[in-house]
Design a protein around this motif. Sequence first.
Motif, PDB file in Angstrom:
ATOM      1  N   THR A 234       0.844  -1.193   0.000  1.00 44.59           N
ATOM      2  CA  THR A 234       0.000   0.000   0.000  1.00 44.59           C
ATOM      3  C   THR A 234       0.878   1.241   0.000  1.00 44.59           C
ATOM      4  OG1 THR A 234      -0.113   0.211   2.415  1.00 44.59           O
ATOM      5  CG2 THR A 234      -1.755  -1.221   1.348  1.00 44.59           C
ATOM      6  N   ASN A 235       0.307   2.350  -0.471  1.00 40.60           N
ATOM      7  CA  ASN A 235       1.031   3.618  -0.430  1.00 40.60           C
ATOM      8  C   ASN A 235       1.349   4.019   1.009  1.00 40.60           C
ATOM      9  OD1 ASN A 235       1.162   4.201  -3.225  1.00 40.60           O
ATOM     10  ND2 ASN A 235      -0.957   4.914  -3.206  1.00 40.60           N
ATOM     11  N   GLU A 236       0.414   3.774   1.911  1.00 38.33           N
ATOM     12  CA  GLU A 236       0.594   4.169   3.307  1.00 38.33           C
ATOM     13  C   GLU A 236       1.763   3.419   3.947  1.00 38.33           C
ATOM     14  OE1 GLU A 236      -3.260   5.212   1.826  1.00 38.33           O
ATOM     15  OE2 GLU A 236      -2.273   3.239   1.906  1.00 38.33           O
ATOM     16  N   GLU A 237       1.858   2.132   3.687  1.00 40.91           N
ATOM     17  CA  GLU A 237       2.964   1.357   4.248  1.00 40.91           C
ATOM     18  C   GLU A 237       4.293   1.814   3.669  1.00 40.91           C
ATOM     19  OE1 GLU A 237       4.579  -3.243   4.761  1.00 40.91           O
ATOM     20  OE2 GLU A 237       2.859  -2.843   3.469  1.00 40.91           O
ATOM     21  N   ALA A 238       4.326   2.069   2.371  1.00 38.01           N
ATOM     22  CA  ALA A 238       5.565   2.523   1.734  1.00 38.01           C
ATOM     23  C   ALA A 238       6.017   3.865   2.295  1.00 38.01           C
ATOM     24  CB  ALA A 238       5.372   2.617   0.223  1.00 38.01           C
ATOM     25  N   GLU A 239       5.069   4.790   2.498  1.00 41.76           N
ATOM     26  CA  GLU A 239       5.419   6.093   3.055  1.00 41.76           C
ATOM     27  C   GLU A 239       5.957   5.954   4.471  1.00 41.76           C
ATOM     28  OE1 GLU A 239       5.574   8.967   1.686  1.00 41.76           O
ATOM     29  OE2 GLU A 239       4.504   8.704  -0.206  1.00 41.76           O
ATOM     30  N   TRP A 240       5.388   5.024   5.229  1.00 41.20           N
ATOM     31  CA  TRP A 240       5.879   4.782   6.585  1.00 41.20           C
ATOM     32  C   TRP A 240       7.284   4.201   6.554  1.00 41.20           C
ATOM     33  CZ3 TRP A 240       6.399  -0.181   9.190  1.00 41.20           C
ATOM     34  CH2 TRP A 240       6.715  -0.061  10.553  1.00 41.20           C
ATOM     35  N   LEU A 241       7.521   3.206   5.705  1.00 46.87           N
ATOM     36  CA  LEU A 241       8.858   2.628   5.573  1.00 46.87           C
ATOM     37  C   LEU A 241       9.878   3.682   5.143  1.00 46.87           C
ATOM     38  CD1 LEU A 241       7.986  -0.722   3.738  1.00 46.87           C
ATOM     39  CD2 LEU A 241       8.733  -0.490   6.120  1.00 46.87           C
ATOM     40  N   ALA A 242       9.450   4.629   4.324  1.00 49.40           N
ATOM     41  CA  ALA A 242      10.358   5.637   3.773  1.00 49.40           C
ATOM     42  C   ALA A 242      10.891   6.587   4.832  1.00 49.40           C
ATOM     43  CB  ALA A 242       9.653   6.426   2.674  1.00 49.40           C
ATOM     44  N   THR A 243      10.256   6.644   5.998  1.00 51.63           N
ATOM     45  CA  THR A 243      10.761   7.565   7.026  1.00 51.63           C
ATOM     46  C   THR A 243      12.150   7.163   7.517  1.00 51.63           C
ATOM     47  OG1 THR A 243       9.598   6.351   8.786  1.00 51.63           O
ATOM     48  CG2 THR A 243       8.438   8.236   7.765  1.00 51.63           C
ATOM     49  N   SER A 244      12.495   5.889   7.423  1.00 54.62           N
ATOM     50  CA  SER A 244      13.875   5.489   7.747  1.00 54.62           C
ATOM     51  C   SER A 244      14.843   6.129   6.761  1.00 54.62           C
ATOM     52  CB  SER A 244      14.006   3.958   7.694  1.00 54.62           C
ATOM     53  OG  SER A 244      13.222   3.337   8.681  1.00 54.62           O
ATOM     54  N   PHE A 245      14.483   6.092   5.495  1.00 52.79           N
ATOM     55  CA  PHE A 245      15.291   6.702   4.443  1.00 52.79           C
ATOM     56  C   PHE A 245      15.396   8.210   4.642  1.00 52.79           C
ATOM     57  CE2 PHE A 245      15.022   8.423  -0.072  1.00 52.79           C
ATOM     58  CZ  PHE A 245      16.392   8.368  -0.290  1.00 52.79           C
ATOM     59  N   PHE A 246      14.284   8.849   4.987  1.00 50.33           N
ATOM     60  CA  PHE A 246      14.300  10.297   5.209  1.00 50.33           C
ATOM     61  C   PHE A 246      15.177  10.667   6.397  1.00 50.33           C
ATOM     62  CE2 PHE A 246       9.805  10.488   3.231  1.00 50.33           C
ATOM     63  CZ  PHE A 246      10.355  10.598   1.965  1.00 50.33           C
ATOM     64  N   GLN A 247      15.147   9.865   7.446  1.00 45.33           N
ATOM     65  CA  GLN A 247      16.019  10.131   8.588  1.00 45.33           C
ATOM     66  C   GLN A 247      17.486  10.007   8.194  1.00 45.33           C
ATOM     67  OE1 GLN A 247      14.586   8.401  12.556  1.00 45.33           O
ATOM     68  NE2 GLN A 247      13.227   7.366  11.097  1.00 45.33           N
ATOM     69  N   LEU A 248      17.803   8.981   7.413  1.00 44.36           N
ATOM     70  CA  LEU A 248      19.180   8.790   6.946  1.00 44.36           C
ATOM     71  C   LEU A 248      19.637   9.970   6.100  1.00 44.36           C
ATOM     72  CD1 LEU A 248      21.565   6.669   6.764  1.00 44.36           C
ATOM     73  CD2 LEU A 248      20.552   5.996   4.581  1.00 44.36           C
ATOM     74  N   ALA A 249      18.789  10.384   5.151  1.00 43.39           N
ATOM     75  CA  ALA A 249      19.135  11.492   4.261  1.00 43.39           C
ATOM     76  C   ALA A 249      19.271  12.798   5.038  1.00 43.39           C
ATOM     77  CB  ALA A 249      18.086  11.622   3.165  1.00 43.39           C
ATOM     78  N   THR A 250      18.429  12.998   6.045  1.00 40.62           N
ATOM     79  CA  THR A 250      18.535  14.190   6.877  1.00 40.62           C
ATOM     80  C   THR A 250      19.870  14.219   7.607  1.00 40.62           C
ATOM     81  OG1 THR A 250      16.129  14.252   7.185  1.00 40.62           O
ATOM     82  CG2 THR A 250      17.465  15.499   8.756  1.00 40.62           C
ATOM     83  N   GLY A 251      20.312  13.065   8.070  1.00 40.44           N
ATOM     84  CA  GLY A 251      21.615  12.983   8.720  1.00 40.44           C
ATOM     85  C   GLY A 251      22.754  13.331   7.785  1.00 40.44           C
ATOM     86  N   ILE A 252      22.623  12.961   6.503  1.00 44.75           N
ATOM     87  CA  ILE A 252      23.640  13.323   5.509  1.00 44.75           C
ATOM     88  C   ILE A 252      23.666  14.835   5.323  1.00 44.75           C
ATOM     89  CG2 ILE A 252      24.285  13.140   3.073  1.00 44.75           C
ATOM     90  CD1 ILE A 252      23.076  10.305   3.127  1.00 44.75           C
ATOM     91  N   ILE A 253      22.489  15.449   5.250  1.00 44.07           N
ATOM     92  CA  ILE A 253      22.385  16.896   5.043  1.00 44.07           C
ATOM     93  C   ILE A 253      22.953  17.668   6.221  1.00 44.07           C
ATOM     94  CG2 ILE A 253      20.750  18.822   4.820  1.00 44.07           C
ATOM     95  CD1 ILE A 253      21.008  17.250   2.258  1.00 44.07           C
ATOM     96  N   THR A 254      22.647  17.217   7.423  1.00 42.21           N
ATOM     97  CA  THR A 254      23.038  17.954   8.628  1.00 42.21           C
ATOM     98  C   THR A 254      24.404  17.556   9.167  1.00 42.21           C
ATOM     99  OG1 THR A 254      21.953  16.324  10.065  1.00 42.21           O
ATOM    100  CG2 THR A 254      20.620  18.196   9.296  1.00 42.21           C
ATOM    101  N   GLY A 255      24.954  16.439   8.664  1.00 47.54           N
ATOM    102  CA  GLY A 255      26.227  15.951   9.176  1.00 47.54           C
ATOM    103  C   GLY A 255      26.083  15.130  10.440  1.00 47.54           C
ATOM    104  N   ARG A 256      24.835  14.850  10.854  1.00 48.28           N
ATOM    105  CA  ARG A 256      24.606  14.025  12.049  1.00 48.28           C
ATOM    106  C   ARG A 256      24.209  12.622  11.601  1.00 48.28           C
ATOM    107  NH1 ARG A 256      22.042  18.979  13.406  1.00 48.28           N
ATOM    108  NH2 ARG A 256      19.974  18.100  12.956  1.00 48.28           N
ATOM    109  N   ARG A 257      25.208  11.867  11.197  1.00 47.27           N
ATOM    110  CA  ARG A 257      24.965  10.533  10.646  1.00 47.27           C
ATOM    111  C   ARG A 257      24.761   9.522  11.765  1.00 47.27           C
ATOM    112  NH1 ARG A 257      26.924  10.343   5.161  1.00 47.27           N
ATOM    113  NH2 ARG A 257      28.012  12.258   4.592  1.00 47.27           N
TER     114      ARG A 257
END
Length: 340
Positions: A234-257
Motif C-alpha cells: 500500500t502507499n501508506e505502508e511505503a510512506e511509513w517505511l520511507a521515514t527510515s530513508f528520510f532520517q538517513l538522508a537528513t543525517g547526511i544533510i546535517t552531518g549528524r549521521r
Amino acid sequence: MANKLVQHIPLSILDLAPITEGNNAVVTFRNSLRLAQRAEELGYRRYWLAEHHNMESVASSATSVLIGYIAGGTNTIRVGSGGIMLPNHAPLVVAEQFGTLASLYPGRIDLGLGRAPGTDQVTARALRRNHMESAQDFPDDVTALQTYFSADNSSSKVRAIPGEGLDIPIWILGSSTDSARLAAHMGLPYAFASHFAPTHFLNAIALYRQNFRPSQHLARPYVMACVNVIAADTNEEAEWLATSFFQLATGIITGRRRALQPPVESMEGLWGEYEEEAVRQMMKFTFIGDRKTVGSGLADFQQRTQLDELMVTSHIYDPQARIHSYEVLKSIQDESFFSS
C-alpha cells in the motif's frame, strides 16, 4: 499501453550494506546475502556493493571482500562494485583483487569505478597515507587497470596475476558531466548516481550518448542509472517505511549521521523546512508507493531517460520489508504495471 522497453530492461540492485539501529555488521552481511539470493531467484541482473568509509550506517568499506562473500553465496547473478573508489587504491591492487574474484566466480564479476574518495577528506588521507593518487589521476588509473587485465601485458615487468587476460567488465560511475565525457571517450558503459545526485543527470547521459566512441569493449552507448525505490503493498505502508530513508538522508544533510533508524509515524520534529527541501531535492529520483504508484513513476522516468538498465537501492529498516520491496518492484515489471 504498456511500455515494452520498461518491461524488458534489466533490473539490478545497489546495496549500501546498511547497518541498522541496534544491529552490527554481522547482521548486515547476513541480510545482504539473503537479499542477493532472493534477487537471484527473482531474476535481477546485478548485485553491486558500494565503497564507503567512516560511516556508521554503511558496512561495505572492504568492498572486494564483501563482493566475494555475496558471489560465494549465489550462483548466477552478477556481483560487482558500485563502485570501487579508485583514488583510494593502487590500480595493481584492484586488478589483483578483481582478478581473484573473476577467477573464483568466472563470468559474474563487474568492476564499477568512481573517482571520489567515498568518504570525508580526513579519512581519505588516512586511507591513502603516502599514496598520492587523486581524482585528477582517475583516467590514467582506469587505463592502467585495462592494461593489467590485457593479455598483451604478459611481457611487462609488472603484471596482475590473477587478472591478466581476464574479461572483467569495467564501468565508469559518476555524478557529473566529467565522468560522462570519460566513459564516452573510453567507450565504456556508464552508470550514473541519480539516487543522490540528480542535478547533472539528464545532461550527463545525453553528453555520454552524443560523444560515445565505440571500443573493443562496447559497440554502442550503454546507460544505467540508480534510483531509490521503496515499494510496499500500500502507499501508506511505503510512506511509513520511507521515514527510515528520510532520517538517513537528513543525517547526511546535517552531518549528524547515524545507523539506519526504524520507521516513525511522522517526520515532524526530525527535520525542518530547510532539511526537508534539501532531502527532497537531493533524492529527487525516489519512487515510493504501491505497485501502481511506483510503476507509473518509473514508466515516466524511463520514458524521459531511455535507460538500458535500471539499478535500484532501497533504504528500508526491516530486512524482510526490504526484500519485499524488491519483490514488488519485480512484480511491477513482470505484470506490466509500468505504463506510459
